[in-house]
Write a protein that holds these residues in place. Structure first.
Motif, PDB file in Angstrom:
ATOM      1  N   GLY A 251      31.015  48.266  43.747  1.00 38.01           N
ATOM      2  CA  GLY A 251      32.310  48.501  44.385  1.00 38.01           C
ATOM      3  C   GLY A 251      32.244  49.393  45.609  1.00 38.01           C
TER       4      GLY A 251
ATOM      5  N   LYS B 166      29.552  46.765  49.835  1.00 37.89           N
ATOM      6  CA  LYS B 166      28.432  45.990  50.405  1.00 37.89           C
ATOM      7  C   LYS B 166      28.846  44.544  50.708  1.00 37.89           C
ATOM      8  CE  LYS B 166      25.881  46.745  46.746  1.00 37.89           C
ATOM      9  NZ  LYS B 166      26.798  47.553  45.929  1.00 37.89           N
ATOM     10  N   THR B 167      29.378  43.873  49.677  1.00 41.62           N
ATOM     11  CA  THR B 167      29.750  42.461  49.867  1.00 41.62           C
ATOM     12  C   THR B 167      30.852  42.335  50.907  1.00 41.62           C
ATOM     13  OG1 THR B 167      29.141  42.070  47.582  1.00 41.62           O
ATOM     14  CG2 THR B 167      30.499  40.391  48.611  1.00 41.62           C
ATOM     15  N   THR B 168      31.808  43.247  50.884  1.00 43.95           N
ATOM     16  CA  THR B 168      32.896  43.205  51.872  1.00 43.95           C
ATOM     17  C   THR B 168      32.318  43.299  53.287  1.00 43.95           C
ATOM     18  OG1 THR B 168      34.322  44.266  50.252  1.00 43.95           O
ATOM     19  CG2 THR B 168      35.081  44.313  52.522  1.00 43.95           C
TER      20      THR B 168
HETATM   21  N1  ATP Z   1      40.201  40.723  47.492  1.00 45.70           N
HETATM   22  C1  ATP Z   1      40.231  41.982  47.083  1.00 45.70           C
HETATM   23  N2  ATP Z   1      41.378  42.588  46.756  1.00 45.70           N
HETATM   24  C2  ATP Z   1      41.415  43.884  46.372  1.00 45.70           C
HETATM   25  N3  ATP Z   1      40.325  44.668  46.281  1.00 45.70           N
HETATM   26  C3  ATP Z   1      39.130  44.122  46.592  1.00 45.70           C
HETATM   27  C4  ATP Z   1      39.016  42.753  47.005  1.00 45.70           C
HETATM   28  N4  ATP Z   1      37.699  42.495  47.252  1.00 45.70           N
HETATM   29  C5  ATP Z   1      37.033  43.643  46.993  1.00 45.70           C
HETATM   30  N5  ATP Z   1      37.887  44.614  46.599  1.00 45.70           N
HETATM   31  C6  ATP Z   1      37.552  45.997  46.254  1.00 45.70           C
HETATM   32  O1  ATP Z   1      36.811  46.564  47.321  1.00 45.70           O
HETATM   33  C7  ATP Z   1      35.785  47.408  46.828  1.00 45.70           C
HETATM   34  C8  ATP Z   1      34.451  46.981  47.414  1.00 45.70           C
HETATM   35  O2  ATP Z   1      34.088  45.728  46.852  1.00 45.70           O
HETATM   36  P1  ATP Z   1      32.712  45.005  47.202  1.00 45.70           P
HETATM   37  O3  ATP Z   1      32.721  43.692  46.511  1.00 45.70           O
HETATM   38  O4  ATP Z   1      32.510  45.023  48.667  1.00 45.70           O
HETATM   39  O5  ATP Z   1      31.652  45.998  46.520  1.00 45.70           O
HETATM   40  P2  ATP Z   1      30.077  45.869  46.328  1.00 45.70           P
HETATM   41  O6  ATP Z   1      29.469  47.102  46.908  1.00 45.70           O
HETATM   42  O7  ATP Z   1      29.604  44.571  46.865  1.00 45.70           O
HETATM   43  O8  ATP Z   1      29.977  45.911  44.748  1.00 45.70           O
HETATM   44  P3  ATP Z   1      28.956  45.239  43.706  1.00 45.70           P
HETATM   45  O9  ATP Z   1      27.670  45.991  43.849  1.00 45.70           O
HETATM   46  O10 ATP Z   1      29.615  45.505  42.410  1.00 45.70           O
HETATM   47  O11 ATP Z   1      28.847  43.792  44.054  1.00 45.70           O
HETATM   48  C9  ATP Z   1      35.848  47.322  45.314  1.00 45.70           C
HETATM   49  O12 ATP Z   1      36.547  48.441  44.826  1.00 45.70           O
HETATM   50  C10 ATP Z   1      36.632  46.056  45.045  1.00 45.70           C
HETATM   51  O13 ATP Z   1      37.373  46.145  43.840  1.00 45.70           O
END
Ligand code: ATP
Length: 334
Positions: free
Chosen positions: A60, A63-65
């Motif tokens: 969370g 990264k993916t965002t």
């Molecule tokens: N469409 C969405 N609506 C609301 N919140 C979102 C959405 N997409 C992501 N988030 C929130 O944004 C934050 C970052 O999410 P992201 O998927 O980028 O994390 P990450 O670092 O890739 O995590 P992981 O290692 O678990 O894959 C998280 O708190 C997630 O819940």
């Protein structure tokens, strides 16, 4: 000029809170509580052509965002990004033709068809000529050792085999920039290693620029000279992964095995005792005093075995997850 430039890039998601229960659900229909999640907050970095950069962070952390914004799948809330001359979210055809994103959790292959068919579809989408397609396909299937599996329905492949096909599907058009989001997730150690070797080779051969996220430290340590660490949407480190510990821990770990029992009390003056059972001890000691303390320990105690190790990199990263502010690779900043 850098091939990827990111300037104060941010992404906030707005969503509604959904309460449990029939009554509350009805109430939510009329009045909903809106929430905002700041997933990525003003991140900036630049990446040169051919670099393989690790992108680390807890669940969370954003990264993916970030990768989705750099691929043009998501619009940012604010900030700028430029990927080999294109603004990703403008989704120009020329941009799409030259980059690729692989998401370990999502498949781009048709499950009911053999991988061959999905690969052929990509050939058409990317307008690859027959000769070039056959050449690349031959090379990639050879490198990943999946030539014999091309005609098997994707749903019948093992996770590792499918992942290799996913990689081939993403690389068939020889992208300049590749975003790999957990490409080794769920794979056994041997398959993870095989994919790492492949990626290393591919990067050396094509000079493609790669951003890689992985929860497996071995992936990052093995492939990436540089690591960007993100926590709660903010970059907290940008530099060499091996130097993370130097920034936060001027310490070493010593492991001691004794021939006779040594009480914990006797060790207290030499450092922080992490483990002790009488015949063995693990201690954290000050790196700058390592030589003097090691000599004192060897002189004073009945030592059978003595080893000195670096603090595990995970520990340094954990410290980073608890801190704010950007840290570039420089001990002078500490
Ligand atoms: N469409 C969405 N609506 C609301 N919140 C979102 C959405 N997409 C992501 N988030 C929130 O944004 C934050 C970052 O999410 P992201 O998927 O980028 O994390 P990450 O670092 O890739 O995590 P992981 O290692 O678990 O894959 C998280 O708190 C997630 O819940």
């Amino acid at each position: 000029m850098s091939i990827i430039q990111v300037e104060r890039l941010s992404k906030s998601f707005s969503y509604y809170e959904k309460e449990l229960g029939f009554k509350k659900s009805l109430k939510n229909l009329v009045k909903r509580k809106s929430l905002i999640k700041e997933a990525v907050s003003e991140i900036s970095f630049a990446i040169e052509q051919g670099e393989m950069v690790g992108f680390l962070g807890p669940n969370g952390s954003g990264k993916t965002t970030t990768l989705k914004m750099l691929s043009g799948i998501l619009y940012p809330t604010s900030g700028q990004a430029n990927v080999f001359g294109y603004v990703p979210w403008e989704r120009k055809k020329e941009f799409k033709m030259q980059f690729s994103i692989v998401m370990g959790q999502k498949s781009q292959l048709w499950w009911d068809l053999p991988a061959n068919e999905s690969l052929y579809l990509n050939k058409c989408i990317y307008e690859i000529e027959d000769k070039a397609y056959n050449l690349v396909l031959d090379e990639l299937t050879e490198m990943l050792d999946v030539k014999d599996l091309l005609n098997i329905q994707v749903r019948r492949l093992s996770l590792g085999e499918r992942m290799k096909m996913e990689l081939i599907a993403s690389l068939i058009h020889r992208p300049k920039v590749i975003f790999l989001d957990e490409p080794t997730i769920g794979l056994d150690l041997i398959s993870q290693k095989r994919i790492r070797e492949f990626l290393k080779h591919y990067n050396q051969q094509t000079k493609a620029t790669v951003i890689l996220t992985s929860h497996y430290m071995a992936d990052i340590e093995d492939l990436c000279k540089r690591t960007i660490i993100i926590n709660q949407g903010k970059i907290v480190y940008d530099g060499d992964l091996r130097r993370v510990n130097e920034l936060f821990h001027a310490k070493k770990i010593i492991k001691l095995q004794f021939t006779d029992e040594v009480p914990m009390q006797a060790l207290i003056d030499y450092g922080v005792i992490i483990q002790h059972d009488g015949m063995n001890a693990v201690m954290e000691i000050d790196k700058h005093d390592l030589q003097r303390l090691s000599k004192m320990i060897l002189d004073r105690f009945p030592i059978l075995d003595f080893t000195i190790e670096d603090i595990p990199v995970e520990q340094g990263i954990e410290s980073l997850y608890q801190k704010d502010g950007v840290r570039h690779e420089s001990l002078a900043e500490v």
